[in-house]
Design a protein around this motif. Structure first.
Motif, PDB file in Angstrom:
ATOM      1  N   PRO A 199     -42.116  14.436 -33.822  1.00 23.22           N
ATOM      2  CA  PRO A 199     -42.813  15.153 -33.653  1.00 23.22           C
ATOM      3  C   PRO A 199     -43.835  15.445 -34.817  1.00 23.22           C
ATOM      4  N   LEU A 200     -45.197  15.412 -34.606  1.00 25.70           N
ATOM      5  CA  LEU A 200     -46.189  16.716 -35.535  1.00 25.70           C
ATOM      6  C   LEU A 200     -45.643  18.260 -35.441  1.00 25.70           C
ATOM      7  N   PHE A 201     -45.248  18.532 -34.810  1.00 26.87           N
ATOM      8  CA  PHE A 201     -45.048  20.004 -33.973  1.00 26.87           C
ATOM      9  C   PHE A 201     -43.851  20.219 -34.878  1.00 26.87           C
ATOM     10  N   PHE A 202     -42.451  19.492 -34.739  1.00 30.49           N
ATOM     11  CA  PHE A 202     -41.373  19.559 -35.662  1.00 30.49           C
ATOM     12  C   PHE A 202     -41.714  19.937 -36.889  1.00 30.49           C
ATOM     13  N   ARG A 203     -42.417  18.734 -37.305  1.00 29.08           N
ATOM     14  CA  ARG A 203     -42.810  18.781 -38.585  1.00 29.08           C
ATOM     15  C   ARG A 203     -43.492  19.578 -39.695  1.00 29.08           C
ATOM     16  N   ILE A 204     -44.619  20.316 -38.613  1.00 23.17           N
ATOM     17  CA  ILE A 204     -44.548  20.974 -38.867  1.00 23.17           C
ATOM     18  C   ILE A 204     -43.984  22.170 -39.035  1.00 23.17           C
ATOM     19  N   LYS A 205     -43.096  22.959 -38.309  1.00 21.69           N
ATOM     20  CA  LYS A 205     -42.000  23.808 -38.166  1.00 21.69           C
ATOM     21  C   LYS A 205     -41.380  23.814 -39.892  1.00 21.69           C
ATOM     22  N   ILE A 206     -40.831  22.414 -39.248  1.00 23.17           N
ATOM     23  CA  ILE A 206     -39.814  22.283 -40.669  1.00 23.17           C
ATOM     24  C   ILE A 206     -40.575  22.371 -41.425  1.00 23.17           C
ATOM     25  N   LYS A 207     -42.072  21.963 -42.561  1.00 25.32           N
ATOM     26  CA  LYS A 207     -42.401  22.309 -43.476  1.00 25.32           C
ATOM     27  C   LYS A 207     -42.608  23.480 -44.104  1.00 25.32           C
ATOM     28  N   LYS A 208     -43.557  24.964 -42.847  1.00 24.34           N
ATOM     29  CA  LYS A 208     -43.656  25.909 -43.283  1.00 24.34           C
ATOM     30  C   LYS A 208     -41.694  26.167 -43.644  1.00 24.34           C
ATOM     31  N   TYR A 209     -41.261  26.099 -43.120  1.00 19.45           N
ATOM     32  CA  TYR A 209     -39.454  26.611 -43.154  1.00 19.45           C
ATOM     33  C   TYR A 209     -39.215  26.062 -44.465  1.00 19.45           C
ATOM     34  N   ILE A 210     -39.610  25.272 -45.501  1.00 21.66           N
ATOM     35  CA  ILE A 210     -39.095  25.450 -46.338  1.00 21.66           C
ATOM     36  C   ILE A 210     -39.871  25.477 -47.583  1.00 21.66           C
TER      37      ILE A 210
END
Length: 211
Positions: free
Chosen positions: A196-207
């Protein structure tokens, strides 16, 4: 700039000056784009001009190439996904011919351009830009003026590495094992974009925070 020099000196430009591009120039680029060949001469291209900064930033949040958020103009190239030649994807070839015309025309007008395929999934782009299901986003072209001291070297490559007659006869070419890493990356990318987009954004911010 003559055609041969335009082809040989064109390079991908990803960083641009904060200088707007006039509408008549954009129209000229699109006009040159639609003069490209297309399968069965259908000429079914559609181009979405993106100059809204919030929209560009949203594209990056959704997984697009980070440099997109700072570009003056983006051109999203779209083509119908109905093809008579599914094996060779004549729809993608038709779109690509127009893209090449546009980026070469941009260079001839002293504009920088970059052909970008690092984009969110097509379903997400369709939702964001209200694109009908029978049309596929193919690529995004970033456009902008660049610093005049940008080093552009005329390229004269040795064609002996690129050409053979009648059969595949090359001394140096990528063996099958060369593609194993790309297969792994492709699987990881597919898993990422199925989240889901929400998780993708979280992963992107973490990286990004780890860099």
């Amino acid at each position: 700039m003559d055609l041969e020099k335009t082809i040989k000196t064109r390079i991908s430009i990803r960083n641009y000056l904060k200088k707007p591009i006039k509408k008549n120039i954009i129209n000229k680029l699109i006009q040159n784009g639609i003069n490209a060949p297309s399968a069965c001469n259908l000429k079914k291209w559609k181009f979405i001009i993106i100059d809204n900064k919030k929209m560009l930033k949203k594209l990056v949040r959704m997984g697009a190439q980070p440099t997109i958020q700072n570009i003056p103009i983006g051109i999203l190239v779209i083509y119908p996904n109905i093809t008579l030649s599914r094996g060779y994807r004549d729809d993608i070839q038709s779109a690509s011919a127009a893209i090449q015309n546009i980026i070469l025309s941009a260079h001839s007008l002293n504009l920088g351009a970059c052909w970008i395929c690092t984009l969110p999934p097509k379903k997400d782009l369709r939702n964001l830009f209200k694109i009908p299901k029978n049309y596929n986003p193919i690529a995004l072209i970033s456009l902008g003026y660049y610093k005049k001291n940008k080093k552009i070297i005329e390229k004269n490559k040795d064609i002996s590495n690129f050409i053979s007659y009648n059969t595949f006869k090359y001394k140096n070419y990528e063996k099958k094992r060369f593609y194993k890493n790309y297969k792994i990356k492709r699987i990881i990318r597919k898993i990422y974009y199925n989240l889901p987009l929400f998780f993708r954004i979280k992963i992107k911010k973490y990286i990004e925070n780890k860099k």
